[in-house]
Design a protein around this motif. Structure first.
Motif, PDB file in Angstrom:
ATOM      1  N   ALA A  23       0.838  -1.192   0.000  1.00 47.31           N
ATOM      2  CA  ALA A  23       0.000   0.000   0.000  1.00 47.31           C
ATOM      3  C   ALA A  23       0.873   1.242   0.000  1.00 47.31           C
ATOM      4  CB  ALA A  23      -0.909  -0.010   1.217  1.00 47.31           C
ATOM      5  N   ALA A  24       0.581   2.147  -0.907  1.00 43.96           N
ATOM      6  CA  ALA A  24       1.336   3.392  -1.025  1.00 43.96           C
ATOM      7  C   ALA A  24       0.518   4.554  -0.472  1.00 43.96           C
ATOM      8  CB  ALA A  24       1.699   3.657  -2.477  1.00 43.96           C
ATOM      9  N   SER A  25       1.190   5.472   0.186  1.00 42.33           N
ATOM     10  CA  SER A  25       0.526   6.675   0.693  1.00 42.33           C
ATOM     11  C   SER A  25       1.513   7.833   0.622  1.00 42.33           C
ATOM     12  CB  SER A  25       0.059   6.464   2.129  1.00 42.33           C
ATOM     13  OG  SER A  25       1.160   6.209   2.983  1.00 42.33           O
ATOM     14  N   GLY A  26       0.966   9.037   0.810  1.00 45.62           N
ATOM     15  CA  GLY A  26       1.810  10.216   0.732  1.00 45.62           C
ATOM     16  C   GLY A  26       1.713  10.858  -0.633  1.00 45.62           C
ATOM     17  N   ARG A  27       2.801  11.333  -1.112  1.00 47.31           N
ATOM     18  CA  ARG A  27       2.839  11.988  -2.409  1.00 47.31           C
ATOM     19  C   ARG A  27       2.401  11.007  -3.497  1.00 47.31           C
ATOM     20  NH1 ARG A  27       8.362  13.555  -5.621  1.00 47.31           N
ATOM     21  NH2 ARG A  27       7.408  14.115  -7.594  1.00 47.31           N
ATOM     22  N   THR A  28       1.593  11.464  -4.412  1.00 42.70           N
ATOM     23  CA  THR A  28       1.173  10.617  -5.526  1.00 42.70           C
ATOM     24  C   THR A  28       1.805  11.129  -6.814  1.00 42.70           C
ATOM     25  OG1 THR A  28      -0.822  11.929  -5.830  1.00 42.70           O
ATOM     26  CG2 THR A  28      -0.977   9.974  -4.435  1.00 42.70           C
ATOM     27  N   PHE A  29       2.229  10.235  -7.638  1.00 42.37           N
ATOM     28  CA  PHE A  29       2.833  10.558  -8.908  1.00 42.37           C
ATOM     29  C   PHE A  29       1.803  10.426 -10.016  1.00 42.37           C
ATOM     30  CE2 PHE A  29       6.913  10.756  -7.089  1.00 42.37           C
ATOM     31  CZ  PHE A  29       7.065   9.694  -6.221  1.00 42.37           C
ATOM     32  N   SER A  30       1.977  11.221 -11.004  1.00 48.00           N
ATOM     33  CA  SER A  30       1.030  11.142 -12.108  1.00 48.00           C
ATOM     34  C   SER A  30       1.204   9.854 -12.897  1.00 48.00           C
ATOM     35  CB  SER A  30       1.197  12.347 -13.038  1.00 48.00           C
ATOM     36  OG  SER A  30       2.526  12.380 -13.551  1.00 48.00           O
ATOM     37  N   ARG A  31       2.421   9.442 -13.010  1.00 44.88           N
ATOM     38  CA  ARG A  31       2.704   8.184 -13.689  1.00 44.88           C
ATOM     39  C   ARG A  31       3.866   7.523 -12.958  1.00 44.88           C
ATOM     40  NH1 ARG A  31      -1.350   9.394 -15.714  1.00 44.88           N
ATOM     41  NH2 ARG A  31      -1.887   9.594 -17.934  1.00 44.88           N
ATOM     42  N   TYR A  32       3.659   6.353 -12.457  1.00 45.93           N
ATOM     43  CA  TYR A  32       4.782   5.679 -11.831  1.00 45.93           C
ATOM     44  C   TYR A  32       4.646   4.176 -11.942  1.00 45.93           C
ATOM     45  CZ  TYR A  32       1.632   5.297  -7.763  1.00 45.93           C
ATOM     46  OH  TYR A  32       0.572   5.044  -6.950  1.00 45.93           O
ATOM     47  N   ALA A  33       5.788   3.555 -12.038  1.00 49.16           N
ATOM     48  CA  ALA A  33       5.855   2.104 -12.069  1.00 49.16           C
ATOM     49  C   ALA A  33       6.075   1.587 -10.650  1.00 49.16           C
ATOM     50  CB  ALA A  33       7.001   1.640 -12.969  1.00 49.16           C
ATOM     51  N   MET A  34       5.574   0.400 -10.399  1.00 51.20           N
ATOM     52  CA  MET A  34       5.782  -0.222  -9.093  1.00 51.20           C
ATOM     53  C   MET A  34       6.380  -1.601  -9.296  1.00 51.20           C
ATOM     54  SD  MET A  34       2.456   0.944  -6.857  1.00 51.20           S
ATOM     55  CE  MET A  34       3.252   0.566  -5.284  1.00 51.20           C
ATOM     56  N   GLY A  35       7.356  -1.905  -8.479  1.00 49.11           N
ATOM     57  CA  GLY A  35       8.042  -3.180  -8.647  1.00 49.11           C
ATOM     58  C   GLY A  35       8.158  -3.948  -7.346  1.00 49.11           C
ATOM     59  N   TRP A  36       8.452  -5.214  -7.504  1.00 49.60           N
ATOM     60  CA  TRP A  36       8.758  -6.096  -6.375  1.00 49.60           C
ATOM     61  C   TRP A  36      10.181  -6.611  -6.537  1.00 49.60           C
ATOM     62  CZ3 TRP A  36       5.948  -6.831  -2.075  1.00 49.60           C
ATOM     63  CH2 TRP A  36       4.587  -6.511  -2.099  1.00 49.60           C
ATOM     64  N   PHE A  37      10.883  -6.608  -5.422  1.00 48.60           N
ATOM     65  CA  PHE A  37      12.228  -7.157  -5.357  1.00 48.60           C
ATOM     66  C   PHE A  37      12.287  -8.103  -4.169  1.00 48.60           C
ATOM     67  CE2 PHE A  37      14.648  -4.452  -8.320  1.00 48.60           C
ATOM     68  CZ  PHE A  37      13.690  -3.498  -8.600  1.00 48.60           C
ATOM     69  N   ARG A  38      13.341  -8.886  -4.106  1.00 48.38           N
ATOM     70  CA  ARG A  38      13.525  -9.757  -2.956  1.00 48.38           C
ATOM     71  C   ARG A  38      15.008  -9.881  -2.629  1.00 48.38           C
ATOM     72  NH1 ARG A  38      11.753 -15.607  -5.614  1.00 48.38           N
ATOM     73  NH2 ARG A  38      13.670 -15.944  -6.856  1.00 48.38           N
ATOM     74  N   GLN A  39      15.248 -10.191  -1.371  1.00 44.18           N
ATOM     75  CA  GLN A  39      16.622 -10.365  -0.927  1.00 44.18           C
ATOM     76  C   GLN A  39      16.696 -11.539   0.039  1.00 44.18           C
ATOM     77  OE1 GLN A  39      18.496  -6.861   0.726  1.00 44.18           O
ATOM     78  NE2 GLN A  39      20.531  -7.679   0.322  1.00 44.18           N
ATOM     79  N   ALA A  40      17.441 -12.533  -0.364  1.00 48.78           N
ATOM     80  CA  ALA A  40      17.668 -13.702   0.482  1.00 48.78           C
ATOM     81  C   ALA A  40      18.917 -13.470   1.322  1.00 48.78           C
ATOM     82  CB  ALA A  40      17.819 -14.945  -0.384  1.00 48.78           C
ATOM     83  N   PRO A  41      19.040 -14.170   2.441  1.00 49.14           N
ATOM     84  CA  PRO A  41      20.211 -14.001   3.305  1.00 49.14           C
ATOM     85  C   PRO A  41      21.507 -14.238   2.539  1.00 49.14           C
ATOM     86  CG  PRO A  41      18.530 -15.262   4.434  1.00 49.14           C
ATOM     87  CD  PRO A  41      18.058 -15.110   3.020  1.00 49.14           C
ATOM     88  N   GLY A  42      22.432 -13.301   2.664  1.00 51.61           N
ATOM     89  CA  GLY A  42      23.721 -13.437   2.022  1.00 51.61           C
ATOM     90  C   GLY A  42      23.742 -13.155   0.538  1.00 51.61           C
ATOM     91  N   LYS A  43      22.603 -12.713   0.014  1.00 55.90           N
ATOM     92  CA  LYS A  43      22.524 -12.430  -1.426  1.00 55.90           C
ATOM     93  C   LYS A  43      22.137 -10.985  -1.660  1.00 55.90           C
ATOM     94  CE  LYS A  43      21.422 -17.126  -2.908  1.00 55.90           C
ATOM     95  NZ  LYS A  43      20.511 -17.969  -3.745  1.00 55.90           N
ATOM     96  N   GLU A  44      22.385 -10.533  -2.874  1.00 55.82           N
ATOM     97  CA  GLU A  44      21.998  -9.176  -3.236  1.00 55.82           C
ATOM     98  C   GLU A  44      20.491  -9.113  -3.530  1.00 55.82           C
ATOM     99  OE1 GLU A  44      26.200  -7.663  -5.251  1.00 55.82           O
ATOM    100  OE2 GLU A  44      24.370  -7.744  -6.444  1.00 55.82           O
TER     101      GLU A  44
END
Length: 124
Positions: A23-44
């Protein structure tokens, strides 16, 4: 400023499904992309999926293709990540991020705001 709050993580068994929300809140952008990332222990931190403002364009990491689906509800300022057929190697902290641009990218350094993450643990 934009605040992002992830939820939906947990401990599941291999083959199970989870749906993450951001969930996003605060400033809203007129156009923005949203992404998912992940980080496992010991990895980038690694890219998982990204979706355009309209939801019409998506892009997935090879590890996510066919199993994960990214979607968004702009009325709720929320992005989702449906994860099916989970594997132990999917275990990681999952982060959502906002990029103030219509261009979809996989480089984490190109994203402007980040949530604190939600833990996903998949047992074998």
């Amino acid at each position: 400023q934009v605040q992002l709050v992830e939820s939906g993580g947990g401990l599941v068994q291999a083959g199970d499904s989870l749906r993450l929300s951001c969930a996003a809140s605060g400033r809203t952008f007129s156009r923005y992309a949203m992404g998912w990332f992940r980080q496992a222990p010991g990895k980038e931190r690694e890219f998982v999926a990204v979706i355009s403002w309209s939801g019409g364009n998506t892009y997935y990491a090879d590890s996510a293709k066919g199993r994960f689906t990214i979607s968004r509800d702009n009325a709720k300022n929320t992005v989702y990540l449906q994860m099916n057929s989970l594997k132990p190697e999917d275990t990681a902290v999952y982060y959502c991020a906002v990029r103030d641009s219509i261009v979809l990218v996989t480089n984490a350094n190109k994203y402007d705001y980040w949530g604190r993450g939600t833990q996903v643990t998949v047992s074998s």
